[in-house]
Design an enzyme around this catalytic site. Sequence first.
Site, PDB file in Angstrom:
ATOM      1  N   SER A 446      24.423 -83.959  -2.588  1.00  0.00           N
ATOM      2  CA  SER A 446      25.396 -82.870  -2.472  1.00  0.00           C
ATOM      3  C   SER A 446      26.777 -83.289  -2.956  1.00  0.00           C
ATOM      4  O   SER A 446      27.659 -82.449  -3.097  1.00  0.00           O
ATOM      5  CB  SER A 446      25.500 -82.407  -1.016  1.00  0.00           C
ATOM      6  OG  SER A 446      25.963 -83.473  -0.196  1.00  0.00           O
ATOM      7  N   HIS A 467      20.236 -79.446  -5.973  1.00  0.00           N
ATOM      8  CA  HIS A 467      20.842 -79.450  -4.645  1.00  0.00           C
ATOM      9  C   HIS A 467      20.421 -78.228  -3.846  1.00  0.00           C
ATOM     10  O   HIS A 467      20.935 -77.122  -4.035  1.00  0.00           O
ATOM     11  CB  HIS A 467      22.371 -79.510  -4.775  1.00  0.00           C
ATOM     12  CG  HIS A 467      23.083 -79.488  -3.460  1.00  0.00           C
ATOM     13  ND1 HIS A 467      24.327 -78.909  -3.280  1.00  0.00           N
ATOM     14  CD2 HIS A 467      22.710 -79.966  -2.236  1.00  0.00           C
ATOM     15  CE1 HIS A 467      24.692 -79.027  -2.031  1.00  0.00           C
ATOM     16  NE2 HIS A 467      23.728 -79.665  -1.376  1.00  0.00           N
ATOM     17  N   GLU A 479      21.814 -75.540  -6.485  1.00  0.00           N
ATOM     18  CA  GLU A 479      22.734 -75.933  -7.543  1.00  0.00           C
ATOM     19  C   GLU A 479      21.998 -76.888  -8.485  1.00  0.00           C
ATOM     20  O   GLU A 479      21.518 -77.941  -8.063  1.00  0.00           O
ATOM     21  CB  GLU A 479      23.973 -76.615  -6.960  1.00  0.00           C
ATOM     22  CG  GLU A 479      24.869 -75.652  -6.191  1.00  0.00           C
ATOM     23  CD  GLU A 479      26.083 -76.327  -5.572  1.00  0.00           C
ATOM     24  OE1 GLU A 479      27.175 -75.742  -5.622  1.00  0.00           O
ATOM     25  OE2 GLU A 479      25.919 -77.438  -5.021  1.00  0.00           O
ATOM     26  N   ASN A 517      30.529 -77.215  -2.373  1.00  0.00           N
ATOM     27  CA  ASN A 517      31.303 -78.186  -1.584  1.00  0.00           C
ATOM     28  C   ASN A 517      32.699 -78.409  -2.149  1.00  0.00           C
ATOM     29  O   ASN A 517      33.649 -78.674  -1.403  1.00  0.00           O
ATOM     30  CB  ASN A 517      30.547 -79.511  -1.494  1.00  0.00           C
ATOM     31  CG  ASN A 517      29.361 -79.424  -0.548  1.00  0.00           C
ATOM     32  OD1 ASN A 517      29.233 -78.466   0.199  1.00  0.00           O
ATOM     33  ND2 ASN A 517      28.481 -80.404  -0.598  1.00  0.00           N
TER      34      ASN A 517
END
Length: 613
Positions: A446, A467, A479, A517
């Site tokens: 991540s 991800h 992702e 993130n």
Amino acid sequence: MDLPSTSSQSSSASASSQPVRPALQTIAVVGLGTMGSGIAEVLARASREVIGIDVSEAAARRATAALAAATARSVVREQLTEQEREAVLARFRTFSELGAAADADLVIEVVPESYELKQRIFRELDAIVRPTAILATGTNALSVTRMAAESQRPERVVGLHFFNPVTAMKLVEVVSSVLTAPPAVEAVTTLARELGKEPVAVGDRPGFVADGLLFGYLNQAAAMYEAKYASREDIDAAMKLGCGLPMGPLALLDLIGVDTARTVLEAMYTSSGDRLHAPAPILGHLAEAGLTGQKSGRGFYTYEAPGSQVVVRDLQTPPDGELVRASRPVNSVGVAGSGTMASGIAQVFAQAGFPVVLAARSQEKADAAKAAIGKSLARAVDRGRLTAEAAAATVGRITAAGSLDAFADVDLAVEAVAEELEVKQELFRALDKACKPGAVLATTTSSLPVIAIARATSRPEDVIGMHFFNPAPAMKLVEVVRTVLTADDVHATVRGICGQVRKHAVDCGDRAGFIVNALLFPYLNNAIKMVEQHYAGIDDIDAAMKLGGGYPMGPFELLDVVGLDVSLAIEQVLHKEFRDPGLAPSPLLEHLVAAGCLGRKTGRGFREYAPRR
């Protein structure tokens, strides 16, 4: 401080025999745009006498028509009787001159975000309204203190920040300056509650709580798009599917108004000096070109017409369906790991019909991980989401193995082990030896650089990031992270596989945080800084973001669920890669992690939790 009395009768006997008159009964709303019209509607429905004031007769007519249409819908839905509707309409009167506010108990201005305009209105109101009247500004970016200081009654000036759409959004930020008298704050706070809103008390700084956190996040999304890191559609989809947000950041900027967002950010940057608040250049370029979002018919997206919410295709719209590109056949999948993420990913592939090898460091761990999948599926059966036959077939497609040697024939190997670079590199060296030539090797990292993991193998062109989000069976987002060495057919293969397992793939470049993130954790870090600076408490901040931003969880609820140690690690990676002082982890976060207060998993983080039974 002499505020309007709560009853028009001095005798308690008389008061008890008549309805109590609210302290703020007659309220003037200056500015009848979208916000002003919404505030006027909420007030009129709450039995207040509303004086709508706007220099534009057309704006006044639109506000009156909007109220008529909204109340007509309420009658159809049996939320109002026709008689009640007529009473609401009768309580709303419009004027073109500020003099109409002479008898108001409260004046709320919601004109465009300009100090000069707002201060002129306040100066004129000083000479018009009664000495006991309260003056409120609806600004979300400008200094309430500065406006109050130029008023003849600074102790009676407050901020009253509603959120759009006013009729639906519960949050109202009640803003005090150092000059504001407590009775004025109490009066407008009571009013907010009587309107069915949730008031949150905040101090005077640009953006207050909700916008102070929201606009920094929106700004970073605009900068991400401007850098061509990801498409507008992928950025918006990532934040909706990855964080459960009602709108993506670029669509939200179009709704708010690109010019408005730039004004708010300019004020925030002037106050904070934080580069994260410095407006992304694209906001200025769009605003100067008149491409301000929905209201102009074009912003980040193109709309059917000015004021429309309907997005239409333009030159940046992706083609329908996936571009057909050469990909590699995938008939079997290997998942390396034994934790929650590995089990969830194995379940996703098995439910989609793929034979899955679930490999762990020992046969015992692999068997336990497979058993966990069985329990997860059994719960789905109990809830009626899955048939017993489908659950049994899914478990039957999973083979538990205690060694990566079992990956010899898989076409796609997915690792889901600890988020430590050395651990992942060691695993990929082992996958390089265990997997056949041409197998796709995917990491679920991540935050770590995928290229550093790929370089641990002799075939970095076969390595890609994939991800998943936790819990993998429920979360729709993946992702897809390609490095500068990832082969085109490897990228096409993973994009295709995501569709087969019913996940929404978004493309990302190989940089820290990817999309979600990189946008989420600076927002969380800024929330912690607000607490550190004693600007607001964790409960008020959580309430503000849920009620004002539509977030499913407040930032401190989310931090405690994610884990403060995990959050700190991601913040450190972001800070190391981008070298932006604004991304430096909050000292409060570092202290809590050092003290072992990691959130729900330890029973204490920003809040305390009862022990799990």
